[in-house]
Scaffold this active site. Structure first.
Site, PDB file in Angstrom:
ATOM      1  N   HIS A 257      -2.406   7.399  -4.655  1.00  0.00           N
ATOM      2  CA  HIS A 257      -2.470   6.195  -3.844  1.00  0.00           C
ATOM      3  C   HIS A 257      -2.696   4.890  -4.588  1.00  0.00           C
ATOM      4  CE1 HIS A 257      -5.513   3.347  -1.844  1.00  0.00           C
ATOM      5  NE2 HIS A 257      -4.696   3.055  -0.698  1.00  0.00           N
TER       6      HIS A 257
ATOM      7  N   SER B 169       0.917  -1.095   0.018  1.00  0.00           N
ATOM      8  CA  SER B 169      -0.201  -0.096   0.001  1.00  0.00           C
ATOM      9  C   SER B 169       0.822   1.169  -0.065  1.00  0.00           C
ATOM     10  CB  SER B 169      -0.907  -0.037   1.150  1.00  0.00           C
ATOM     11  OG  SER B 169      -1.773   1.323   1.510  1.00  0.00           O
TER      12      SER B 169
END
EC number: 1.3.3.3
Length: 303
Positions: free
Chosen positions: A107, A93
Site C-alpha cells: 500500500h 493511493s
C-alpha cells in the site's frame, strides 16, 4: 488552482502513470483499466484497476482531486480550528493484492491538503507513506523494504526515517486485535514543518521510492510454489486488512465522509477473504511465525 496545487497535481498524475506502467510490465498479463470520474460536490479523479493477471489478483492506483466548502470530520477532528474551512485534497493511493501468498500486499499513498478561509492565510500540509503486509514473512524482504524507506528519508534528516517508521507502526495497528497490519514502512501526516518546496521534495522522494521498494520483492517471490492451505491462510490474513481499512483508515473515512466515490475508495479491499472463528496457527508453523516474529515492533535495519 494555485501554482502550488498545479505543481502537486502534475507530479501526482505522472506518478500514477509511472507506477501503473511498472506494475503492468511486472505482471506481464493484465492491464490497468481507467475509469475517469467527476464528483458532484467538486472535483474528480482517475481510478485505475487491474486484476486477474499473472501476478496481481486485484489492485488499484487512484488519483483524486476533490474540493468542498467544509472539511469532513475525519480531516478536522485533530485540528478543530480548521472546521468549516473550504478545502482541496489531492492524492495518489494504491493497493496491490498478489495471488501468491509469498508475495506481500503493498500500500502507498501521497496526498496534499489545503484548507482555506476568506480573510485568513491558507493552511496546507502533506501526508503519505508506504507499508507492506506479508502473509509468509521473509527477513530479506523486510530489510529491503525498510532500507529503501530509510534511503528516501535520508536527505531530509537522520531523524526522519525513525520518526515516520514509528508512526507507521502506531498507525497500522488493529487495536481490537492487538496486532499490527503488517511490517510497516513509513507514515506521516500534517507535514508542513519545512517550507513548501522541501515538503514537496520529500513527498516526491517517498512516491518515487515505492516501486524501488516493492518490485524487487515481487520479482523474488512471485514464482514461489504454494499450497491450497497457504492460499487459505493468505485469505484469512486478508481479513485483518479489511478490518483495518473499514474501521481505522483515515483515508477511507475521509473519502466516505466527504462524499467521495465509493467504488474508488473501497478499491483497496481484497477480492477473496475468509474469517474463521477463533482460528489458531499450529505452534512452530510458518503461519505462527508471522505473528510471533514478523508482526512485531522490530528494528529491521539494526539501528
Amino acid at each position: 488552482m494555485t501554482s502550488r496545487t498545479e505543481a502537486v497535481k502534475a507530479y501526482l498524475l505522472d506518478l500514477q502513470d509511472r507506477i501503473c506502467s511498472a506494475l503492468e510490465t511486472e505482471d506481464g498479463g493484465a492491464r490497468f483499466v481507467e475509469d475517469a470520474w467527476v464528483r458532484e460536490a467538486g472535483g474528480g479523479g482517475r481510478t485505475r484497476v487491474i486484476g486477474d493477471g499473472k501476478v496481481i489478483e486485484k489492485g488499484g492506483v487512484n488519483f483524486s482531486h476533490v474540493f468542498g466548502a467544509g472539511l469532513p470530520p475525519s480531516a478536522s477532528a485533530h485540528r478543530p480550528e480548521l472546521a468549516g474551512r473550504g478545502f482541496e485534497a489531492l492524492g495518489v493511493s494504491l493497493v496491490i493484492h498478489p495471488y501468491n501468498p509469498h508475495v506481500p500486499t503493498s500500500h502507498a499513498n501521497v496526498r496534499f491538503f489545503i484548507a482555506e478561509k476568506e480573510g485568513e492565510e491558507a493552511v496546507w500540509w502533506f501526508g503519505g507513506g508506504f507499508d507492506l503486509t506479508p502473509y509468509y514473512g521473509n527477513e530479506e524482504d523486510c530489510v529491503h523494504w525498510h532500507r529503501v524507506a530509510e534511503q528516501a528519508c535520508a536527505p531530509f534528516g537522520a531523524d526522519v526515517y525513525p520518526r515516520y517508521k514509528a508512526w507507521c507502526d502506531r498507525y497500522f495497528h488493529l487495536k481490537h486485535r492487538g496486532e499490527p497490519r503488517g511490517i510497516g514502512g513509513l507514515f506521516f501526516d500534517d507535514l508542513n514543518e519545512w517550507d513548501f518546496d522541501t515538503c514537496f521534495a520529500f513527498i516526491r522522494a517517498i512516491g518515487d521510492a515505492y516501486i524501488n521498494a516493492y518490485l524487487p520483492i515481487v520479482q523474488r517471490r512471485k514464482d514461489t510454489p504454494y499450497t491450497p492451505q497457504q492460499r487459505e491462510f493468505q485469505e484469512y490474513r486478508r481479513g485483518r486488512y479489511v478490518e483495518f481499512n473499514l474501521v481505522y483508515d483515515r483515508g477511507t473515512l475521509f473519502g466516505l465522509q466527504s462524499g467521495g466515490r465509493t467504488e474508488s475508495i473501497l478499491m483497496s479491499l481484497p477480492p477473496q477473504v475468509r474469517w474463521g472463528y477463533d482460528w489458531k496457527a499450529a505452534p512452530g508453523s510458518e503461519e505462527a511465525r508471522l505473528t510471533e516474529y514478523f508482526l512485531q515492533d522490530r528494528d529491521w535495519l539494526g539501528q
